[in-house]
Write an enzyme that holds these catalytic residues in place. Structure first.
Site: not given
Length: 316
Positions: A143, A227, A229, A258, A277, A280
């Site tokens: 996607g 973008v 993991r 992270e 992160h 989004n």
């Protein structure tokens, strides 16, 4: 109008958020308690997921595109008779936009420009590049990749799309010139690539997909954008490549470990861009997730195949 017979539960907090309730009702179902539901829209963490589900529950919608934490917590394994869907595809445009921002920032040498405190055109000019005529390889052309390709096309970049099947990547705004390569042939791509965007799912098979050998085959001007993991890139190898000038730079919205600890070398390397992160962010995430939920509830009510069904064998 008669009340819908299809009951969807939203949890763990049944009162939140209203936007999801509107999506469920708008798709032809009604929101109810888990005890009477046929499906569950889960909004919580893997560790809070119910150990048991009512026998009537046939479908669970998970809140994230990357669901490795749910696999690690054993959630899917504990409910083998239930169909799970992820949010894969729901956040594609926002994440693709962020990937393009990181890539352009690197290619246009913005990190050094932003740090500058004096006028230094001659020093900066040799490092500034363009995407026109360059090849951008998208590793994981799902996607996010399909959303990113139409953003790259007007800039004059050629795209190599890498996916598991090697099936040609198509869609609105995707030019016929896009080259599709199966993951098993990824090794032949590196030497033909100017820049790399990593957007693949995190699985045991994709851990450290990009390491020292792959980085060494890129160009000294190449930027690597992640973008997906952090586990997809070997962080130690990446720091060495950035420090040694093996590649031009890296734009990372995700890292391993992270959160990235204070004092980590990536924070101070002049050719690294780190964002926490947030490709989004919450103000965009909920609306996009509600759209995804609405589309899947409509399909569930009609008995049609759901979007983003989780493949337990593949891990995503």
């Amino acid at each position: 109008m008669p009340e819908s017979a299809t009951v969807i539960a939203i949890g763990p907090d049944p009162s939140a958020p209203r936007l999801l309730e509107k999506a469920v009702v708008g798709a032809g179902a009604r929101v109810g308690a888990l005890a009477e539901a046929e499906a569950l829209i889960w909004t919580g963490q893997p560790g809070d997921f119910p150990a048991e589900l009512p026998a009537a529950v046939r479908w669970v919608q998970l809140p994230a595109a990357g669901i490795e934490d749910f696999f690690d917590a054993g959630v899917l394994r504990a409910h083998p008779g239930v169909e799970f869907t992820s949010a894969a595809g729901a956040f594609s445009h926002s994440v693709a936009e962020h990937a393009l921002t990181l890539l352009l920032a690197g290619v246009r040498y913005l990190p050094e420009h932003l740090r500058a405190t004096s006028w230094q055109q001659r020093e900066f000019f040799p490092h500034v590049g363009s995407l026109r005529g360059k090849t951008v390889t998208i590793v994981g052309a799902g996607g996010i990749g399909r959303a990113l390709i139409p953003m790259l096309a007007p800039l004059g970049a050629h795209v190599i799309a890498v996916n598991r099947s090697g099936r040609r990547v198509t869609g609105d705004g995707i030019p016929d010139s896009v080259e599709t390569v199966p993951t098993e042939q990824l090794g032949r791509v590196w030497s033909h690539t100017d820049h790399v965007v990593v957007a693949a799912p995190a699985t045991a098979q994709t851990r450290h997909l990009i390491g020292a050998d792959e980085l060494a085959r890129l160009k000294p001007s190449s930027w690597v954008i992640n973008v997906a993991r952090g586990s997809l890139i070997d962080t130690t190898a990446l720091v060495e490549a950035l420090t040694g000038g093996v590649i031009g730079g890296a734009g990372l919205d995700v890292t391993e470990p992270e959160p990235l600890p204070d004092g980590h070398p990536l924070w101070t390397l002049p050719n690294a861009i780190i964002t926490p992160h947030d490709s989004n962010p919450p103000q965009l995430r909920l609306a996009a997730f509600a759209d995804h939920v609405g589309a899947n509830v409509a399909r569930f009510v009609d008995g049609r195949p759901l979007h983003a069904i989780v493949d337990t064998e593949r891990g995503y």
